[in-house]
Design an enzyme around this catalytic site. Structure first.
Site, PDB file in Angstrom:
ATOM      1  CD  GLU A  85      -2.838   1.074   2.477  1.00 50.28           C
ATOM      2  OE1 GLU A  85      -3.109  -0.026   2.982  1.00 50.28           O
ATOM      3  OE2 GLU A  85      -3.289   2.152   2.886  1.00 50.28           O
ATOM      4  CE  LYS A 280      -5.944  -1.448   5.782  1.00 50.36           C
ATOM      5  NZ  LYS A 280      -5.031  -0.597   4.997  1.00 50.36           N
ATOM      6  CG  ASP A 296       1.830 -16.703  11.045  1.00 48.44           C
ATOM      7  OD1 ASP A 296       1.025 -15.983  10.428  1.00 48.44           O
ATOM      8  OD2 ASP A 296       1.585 -17.881  11.363  1.00 48.44           O
ATOM      9  CG  HIS A 393      -4.238   7.483   0.583  1.00 49.36           C
ATOM     10  ND1 HIS A 393      -4.747   6.619  -0.340  1.00 49.36           N
ATOM     11  CD2 HIS A 393      -3.786   6.728   1.608  1.00 49.36           C
ATOM     12  CE1 HIS A 393      -4.618   5.399   0.101  1.00 49.36           C
ATOM     13  NE2 HIS A 393      -4.040   5.431   1.277  1.00 49.36           N
TER      14      HIS A 393
HETATM   15  C1  MEV Z   1      -5.606   3.179   5.397  1.00 48.06           C
HETATM   16  O1  MEV Z   1      -4.865   2.054   4.986  1.00 48.06           O
HETATM   17  C2  MEV Z   1      -5.554   3.340   6.890  1.00 48.06           C
HETATM   18  C3  MEV Z   1      -6.425   4.473   7.465  1.00 48.06           C
HETATM   19  O2  MEV Z   1      -7.765   4.322   7.040  1.00 48.06           O
HETATM   20  C4  MEV Z   1      -6.315   4.350   8.977  1.00 48.06           C
HETATM   21  C5  MEV Z   1      -7.255   5.255   9.733  1.00 48.06           C
HETATM   22  O3  MEV Z   1      -8.319   5.615   9.219  1.00 48.06           O
HETATM   23  O4  MEV Z   1      -6.902   5.556  10.900  1.00 48.06           O
HETATM   24  C6  MEV Z   1      -5.933   5.800   6.993  1.00 48.06           C
END
Ligand code: MEV
Length: 438
Positions: A85, A280, A296, A393
């Site tokens: 990513e 995430k 792992d 992003h």
């Molecule tokens: C994207 O891979 C991760 C985010 O969505 C984490 C978040 O919202 O805190 C930017």
């Protein structure tokens, strides 16, 4: 129609590829050439990779990046990260630099206990099982001594075996809940071997136990396996500074920025939909280092998310507060990692990643990984509460879109410069690219 294949695993790699491309691709010649293009030129290296898994037909690249300037407990690290990513490595590097002149990251390993269980069914009097267990416990350890000998010499081994009555959850269900210290090894093989030995001893000793009725003698072993939930193998990482020092280039006053971070974390603590995305983002950092160091990531993911749900509901893994004008931001993560055994001594790039990190012990790696997670979360929240996530992003994503469009190097430079002053969205990039080509 495609027919099921017999003895596929016994075919040579070339035969597997022929079968696969002929049966499942439109252009077998092109598909075969593509698979072969990703083979390593060095046949030894290729063989090594072929043998990591079964039915290997080619390699699948992931970028190996590095995030420098991580000051952790006064030691400077460049952290290797393997991830597909865009933005993740840039975000980690930015957070590392932000905290570099504010004392960096401080970490503590809270515990290193690993867990494994023998799950079994027992039909009888629980008090008789309890006294049988107490009498057989030394034998469980004794019979596993050949497995634990080396680990014990190094200071690890089995730390406890407990009998647990789980019949309130499932009829007749009991378990041996076992804890281990596996030092620098992740310990899966060691733990599973010990557990299988316990199961065997439990079975044979119960058959010979004169206090048991025929029914009670017949303990039914269901399975013996380590648990990837390790709530006592935990590391804490933290950053803190006076609120005034939370200077973010005049994007927002420091006090407001601190408050926004605390609010964002509180929201993730209160609300599972946000908590999942918040966590995430943390795992973007965690998994990238876990992968680079040959650990792992599925085990880590499963354990971390269970940990995030250990209290009332699924919640944030990070915490933030402002107290006495000091901003504090921290994470607690369960991480069962290894720096010896498994891929760590096999994969040449894993070996290099560990060398870059200064050949860390498993506990040192736990601290580095937790810091990567905390840094990633800080960077994500920073973007979210200031410019929004899309700005940074999409700039990072720009190159991916341009590559997909087949842009030349000159076109890439022109459009990267153009999007320094314009908002990059997928459609705006496509439009600008088409305009440039006209
Ligand atoms: C994207 O891979 C991760 C985010 O969505 C984490 C978040 O919202 O805190 C930017």
């Amino acid at each position: 129609m495609i027919k099921p294949v017999e003895g596929f695993s016994k075919l040579t790699k070339e035969q597997k590829i022929d079968w696969l491309t002929t049966n499942y691709t439109k252009d077998p010649k092109a598909a075969k050439a593509l698979l072969q293009r990703y083979w390593n030129d060095d046949t030894k290296v290729q063989k090594l990779h072929d043998e990591f898994i079964e039915n290997t037909v080619t390699n699948f690249y992931l970028p190996f990046g590095v995030a420098p300037n991580f000051l952790i407990n006064d030691k400077l690290y460049a952290i290797p990260m393997v991830i597909e990513e865009s933005s993740v490595v840039a975000a980690a590097s930015k957070a590392a630099k932000f905290w570099l002149n504010k004392g960096g990251f401080k970490t503590t390993v809270i515990g290193t206990e690993k867990i494994g269980q023998v799950h079994f069914m027992y039909h009888g009097d629980p008090t008789k099982l309890k006294s049988f267990f107490n009498s057989v416990k030394p034998k469980l350890l004794e019979k596993a001594a050949h497995i634990t000998k080396n680990m014990k010499k190094r200071g690890g081994g089995i730390t406890n075996i407990e009998l647990k009555n789980k019949t309130d959850k499932l009829d007749h269900y009991f378990q041996l809940h076992c804890t281990f210290e596996t030092l620098d090894a992740m310990g899966a093989n060691f733990i599973n071997s010990c557990l299988e030995s316990f199961a065997e001893t439990l079975k044979t000793e119960s058959l010979a136990n004169l206090d048991f009725s025929e029914k009670e003698k017949n303990i039914e072993i269901v399975m013996s396996i380590l648990s990837n939930y390790v709530p006592n193998c935990v590391v804490r990482a933290e950053v803190s500074c006076p609120v005034d020092e939370l200077n973010i280039d005049h994007q927002m006053p420091s006090k407001e920025f601190a408050q926004k971070i605390v609010q964002a974390v509180n929201i993730a603590q209160a609300e599972p939909h946000r908590a999942v995305t918040h966590n995430k983002g943390i795992m973007n950092g965690v998994d990238a280092v876990v992968l680079a160091t040959g650990n792992d990531f599925r085990a880590i993911e499963a354990g971390v998310h269970a940990y995030a749900a250990k209290e009332e509901g699924y919640s944030s893994l990070t915490h933030a507060e402002v107290e006495n004008e000091i901003f504090k931001f921290w994470i607690e993560l369960p991480l069962a990692l290894g720096t010896v055994g498994g891929l760590t001594s096999l994969h040449p790039l894993v070996k290099l990643a560990l060398e870059i990190l200064g050949k860390p012990s498993a506990t040192e790696l736990m601290q580095i990984v937790a810091v990567a997670g905390l840094a990633q979360n800080f960077a994500a929240i920073r973007s979210l509460v200031t410019t929004g996530i899309q700005e940074g992003h999409m700039k990072m994503h720009l190159l991916n879109i341009l590559n997909q469009l087949g842009a030349t190097e000159i076109e890439k430079t022109t459009l990267t410069n153009y999007f320094k002053k314009h908002t990059a969205t997928h459609s705006s990039v496509v439009e600008a690219f088409q305009k440039l080509r006209q």
